[in-house]
Design an enzyme around this catalytic site. Sequence first.
Site, PDB file in Angstrom:
ATOM      1  N   HIS A  63       0.738  -1.036   0.052  1.00 33.58           N
ATOM      2  CA  HIS A  63      -0.004   0.023   0.049  1.00 33.58           C
ATOM      3  C   HIS A  63       0.846   1.197   0.088  1.00 33.58           C
ATOM      4  O   HIS A  63       2.043   1.373   0.547  1.00 33.58           O
ATOM      5  CB  HIS A  63      -0.818  -0.283   1.282  1.00 33.58           C
ATOM      6  CG  HIS A  63      -1.653  -1.107   1.475  1.00 33.58           C
ATOM      7  ND1 HIS A  63      -2.946  -1.410   0.497  1.00 33.58           N
ATOM      8  CD2 HIS A  63      -1.856  -2.200   2.215  1.00 33.58           C
ATOM      9  CE1 HIS A  63      -3.505  -2.476   0.912  1.00 33.58           C
ATOM     10  NE2 HIS A  63      -3.057  -3.051   1.893  1.00 33.58           N
ATOM     11  N   HIS A 119      -3.146 -11.127   4.912  1.00 33.13           N
ATOM     12  CA  HIS A 119      -2.802 -11.240   6.278  1.00 33.13           C
ATOM     13  C   HIS A 119      -2.734 -12.968   6.585  1.00 33.13           C
ATOM     14  O   HIS A 119      -3.092 -13.450   7.468  1.00 33.13           O
ATOM     15  CB  HIS A 119      -3.527 -10.695   7.290  1.00 33.13           C
ATOM     16  CG  HIS A 119      -3.718  -9.197   6.895  1.00 33.13           C
ATOM     17  ND1 HIS A 119      -5.071  -8.868   6.349  1.00 33.13           N
ATOM     18  CD2 HIS A 119      -2.624  -7.932   6.790  1.00 33.13           C
ATOM     19  CE1 HIS A 119      -5.056  -7.573   6.064  1.00 33.13           C
ATOM     20  NE2 HIS A 119      -3.741  -7.396   6.138  1.00 33.13           N
ATOM     21  N   GLU A 133       3.194  -6.759   2.768  1.00 30.36           N
ATOM     22  CA  GLU A 133       2.249  -5.657   3.125  1.00 30.36           C
ATOM     23  C   GLU A 133       3.525  -4.508   3.679  1.00 30.36           C
ATOM     24  O   GLU A 133       3.152  -3.892   4.831  1.00 30.36           O
ATOM     25  CB  GLU A 133       1.372  -5.740   4.147  1.00 30.36           C
ATOM     26  CG  GLU A 133       0.260  -4.586   4.264  1.00 30.36           C
ATOM     27  CD  GLU A 133      -1.030  -4.967   5.068  1.00 30.36           C
ATOM     28  OE1 GLU A 133      -1.062  -6.058   5.660  1.00 30.36           O
ATOM     29  OE2 GLU A 133      -1.800  -4.271   4.996  1.00 30.36           O
TER      30      GLU A 133
END
Lengths: 342, 342
Positions: free
Chosen positions: B8, B223, B284
């Site tokens: 992100h 996740h 991530e």
Amino acid sequence: MIIDIHGHYTTAPKALEDWRARQIAGLTDPSQAPKASDLSISDDALIESIETNQLAKMRERGLDLTVFSPRASFMAHHIGDFQTSATWAAICNELCHRVARLFPDHFIGAAMLPQSPGVDPKTCLPELEKCVTEYGVVAINLNPDPSGGHWTSPPLSDRSWYPIYEAMVAYDLPAMIHVSTSCNACFHTTGAHYLNADTTAFMQCLTSDLFKDFPTLKFIIPHGGGAVPYHWGRFRGLAQELKKPQLREHLLHNIFFDTCVYHQPGIDLLTTVIPVDNILFASEMIGAVRGIDPETGHAYDDTRRYIDATLNLSDEDRFKVYEGNARRVYPRLDRALKAKGR
Amino acid sequence: MIIDIHGHYTTAPKALEDWRARQIAGLTDPSQAPKASDLSISDDALIESIETNQLAKMRERGLDLTVFSPRASFMAHHIGDFQTSATWAAICNELCHRVARLFPDHFIGAAMLPQSPGVDPKTCLPELEKCVTEYGVVAINLNPDPSGGHWTSPPLSDRSWYPIYEAMVAYDLPAMIHVSTSCNACFHTTGAHYLNADTTAFMQCLTSDLFKDFPTLKFIIPHGGGAVPYHWGRFRGLAQELKKPQLREHLLHNIFFDTCVYHQPGIDLLTTVIPVDNILFASEMIGAVRGIDPETGHAYDDTRRYIDATLNLSDEDRFKVYEGNARRVYPRLDRALKAKGR
């Protein structure tokens, strides 16, 4: 001795469910509301419901004693108001107490509380006290979300919960943090809501300093701790980001995980990352997952097989998981056993 | 090649956050509401924000390409109304597009959607289409709970989501199922809400027949799948209770897990229980857990180390996790790479 710290009375005679249905109907049509005394279940019916179910499986699996509480999904604290929950909790706790009296060598009680959404938790104290002093329960089940999947109560670190914690400390009672049925369509009860609640409760403790206020408070996070052990690195890292002490120091004097994880790799992970002193044997039998695993030929919830098979535990470790830790975390259980010379 | 499917833009220049603050202030005081054109971020500022952060770490860790989407916690779909989200999503998607254009060898876009609680998901289609046809995104992020922790939308199997799925199928786009900030005090955003949402989404798929209606639909559960792999036995057992096919047949043609699990035992479990064809490399980074693990001396989110170290994967398996599976699950990514001879 093998102590299963997580069993619910999921097999109560149908009269109980019928009474509850009438109680719920009475919420909209008071003429249907039953009295508590309308429920009558004989000792024989209780005995049969246990002997053919939980006790039969305990014997098959070599389990000696179960810490036994009312059916978690039936607590349904979101239904009605405090009085609804108070009557229902009293009935359910009494039934578990009768089971414990009928099978004193195999069952010992843990109490559900008459929680209700938006109602001060301290209203649960009279039921809690009765269950300790009259029924001899050794633990309570505390629902962090009495709304049933809407999560409208404050986190467990909120001071509104403190009267419960004060009673727990005074009575030497641990609490299993256990939600009930989800009435939110997003959450399947046993497949999502239970596990989410476990993770949520752990994180509520991690972000707070609850155990500074209550250094001897003890929580059991069931279902193997939800997502926590699998993401232990994430939680260690989050604690670090949040400038909290390392998890062992910050939480593991107070938080314990059960072994309700229904496959070998899960138990192997649990016993790899969580210190053995924080793992307590449990199966939640007869519960959410009742089938036979085609990959093993054994019941999914026959968790003793995984504990016996894991390479991560020594004999001494297994003693802790099966018995020693339960005696330490549930002091009233230990005293009750010692009083009988066990 | 090593493709990280889950990055992100968490390091965007502060002007973005300032603009958003003004947008939020404008909800109560329209005189403060900014125009989209009030936001001005130079290419140099974008380049610096990437080169000193994500790209620096990608180089350190030997990662080649990141599927890059707007900051998940900043999506905050619960704020304002559809128009609020539409303007915000357009700005965030454009920034990620500019990053992908500035670093075409290292970043490729995935779009956030302008979701808003209680608003029909099909309102997201124009932004989705723009991001595909003008920006060349290869995936979308779909938020199963635009309310931000109140879970007021119907489950992902509900027909209101179908227009999104139809577009995904038509464009060959997978969706990462990813919530945003929790505004429910019970749920810590990255420690509880993210993981809970992963588990919840998986269970919503398990209980439904969504993939009968959309046999080619593809979801990535980030996740590491929340609590799912750790409780794989529980989910296999629940599917059995619910008379669903075995999970491999029922869900694993359509559901994939990333590797954002920040310790070795978690990755070992993931690669033990989930078929290798369903595991896609991701970190991530730079995200929720930014510190150095004192137990290893390396960054928690340096997930490549765990994949490289696990004994469960052969070289062929590692190729699948690092590249092959991403090319298969993200067909537009594969085509974009092939068009460049990669």
